[in-house]
Enzyme design. Structure first.
Site, PDB file in Angstrom:
ATOM      1  NE  ARG A 133      -2.795  -0.727   3.480  1.00  0.00           N
ATOM      2  CZ  ARG A 133      -3.506  -0.106   4.461  1.00  0.00           C
ATOM      3  NH1 ARG A 133      -4.876  -0.091   4.149  1.00  0.00           N
ATOM      4  NH2 ARG A 133      -3.186   0.059   5.559  1.00  0.00           N
ATOM      5  CG  ASP A 134       3.799   4.494   1.234  1.00  0.00           C
ATOM      6  OD1 ASP A 134       3.310   5.509   0.195  1.00  0.00           O
ATOM      7  OD2 ASP A 134       4.422   4.741   2.135  1.00  0.00           O
ATOM      8  CB  ILE A 135       5.167   0.141  -3.883  1.00  0.00           C
ATOM      9  CG1 ILE A 135       5.042  -1.406  -3.242  1.00  0.00           C
ATOM     10  CG2 ILE A 135       6.275  -0.040  -4.688  1.00  0.00           C
ATOM     11  CD1 ILE A 135       4.457  -2.261  -4.074  1.00  0.00           C
ATOM     12  CG  ASN A 169       8.553   3.004   1.111  1.00  0.00           C
ATOM     13  OD1 ASN A 169       9.493   3.704   1.831  1.00  0.00           O
ATOM     14  ND2 ASN A 169       7.546   3.271   1.246  1.00  0.00           N
ATOM     15  CB  THR A 172       3.266   8.347  -1.417  1.00  0.00           C
ATOM     16  OG1 THR A 172       3.961   7.703  -0.179  1.00  0.00           O
ATOM     17  CG2 THR A 172       3.934   9.394  -1.979  1.00  0.00           C
TER      18      THR A 172
END
Length: 178
Positions: free
Chosen positions: A54-56, A60, A94
Site C-alpha cells: 500500500r505504499d510502494i 521504499n 503516497t
C-alpha cells in the site's frame, strides 16, 4: 491476530536517489532498469501471497550497497494481509504512487494498487517523469476524478526513451490501469 515484519538493517541507497543520479543515462542503463523491474515484480508476487504493501515508491526500495541489481522492498508500515476485511476507512500511502481507487475508496484496496504503484515507478524509470495519471497534486475527489483518462491517451515511455520496446510500452500502461 497481529502481523509483524522484521528485516535486517540494510546499508544502501534508495532507488529514488539512484534514479536522480542516473536521470541522463536512460539509454546506457536501460537493461539495468528492465532487470530491476523483473526483480521487483518477483518480490511483489511473493509479498502478495500474504500482504498488500500500500505504499510502494522509490523511497521504499533500497539498493543494497547502492547496487541496482540488489533491490529490497522496505517500509511495510501500511501493509495489511490482503484478505483482511479490517482495512481503515482513511487514505494511507503516497498520492503520487496511489491509484485513484485507493484514494477514493481506501477501505477496498486490492493487490492491483501495488501493481499500479509499480507502473508509476516503471514509467518514471524509463521517462524520468510522472505519468499523467499521478495524483501528486490532487486534494479533492473531484480533482482525482478529473484525472481519469483513456489508456490510449497516456504517452508511451518509448516517446521519451527510444530503447523501450512496444511490448514494454503496453505493459507499463496496463500497470497504470487500476
Amino acid at each position: 491476530r497481529g502481523l509483524g515484519i522484521s528485516m535486517e538493517y540494510i546499508q544502501g541507497t534508495e532507488l529514488a536517489d539512484w534514479m536522480k543520479d542516473n536521470q541522463g543515462r536512460l539509454l546506457a542503463t536501460a537493461q539495468l532498469r528492465l532487470d530491476l523491474l523483473r526483480t521487483l515484480f518477483d518480490a511483489l508476487a511473493h509479498a502478495h501471497e500474504h500482504t498488500l504493501h500500500r505504499d510502494i515508491k522509490p523511497q521504499n526500495i533500497m539498493l543494497v550497497d547502492g547496487d541496482i541489481k540488489r533491490p529490497k522492498m522496505m517500509d511495510f508500515g501500511f501493509a495489511l494481509p490482503h484478505e483482511d476485511d479490517r482495512q481503515e476507512g482513511f487514505v494511507v500511502g503516497t498520492p503520487r504512487y496511489m491509484p485513484q481507487e485507493q484514494y477514493l475508496e481506501p477501505d477496498k484496496v486490492k493487490p492491483s494498487a501495488d501493481i499500479y504503484a509499480m507502473g508509476v515507478i516503471a514509467y518514471q524509470l524509463f521517462t524520468s517523469r510522472d505519468p499523467p495519471t499521478t495524483l501528486r497534486h490532487t486534494k479533492t475527489a473531484e480533482q482525482v476524478l478529473a484525472l481519469r483518462m483513456n489508456l490510449d491517451d497516456i504517452p508511451r515511455p518509448s516517446q521519451f526513451c527510444a530503447v523501450v520496446p512496444p511490448a514494454l510500452d503496453e505493459l507499463i500502461v496496463q500497470w497504470l490501469a487500476f
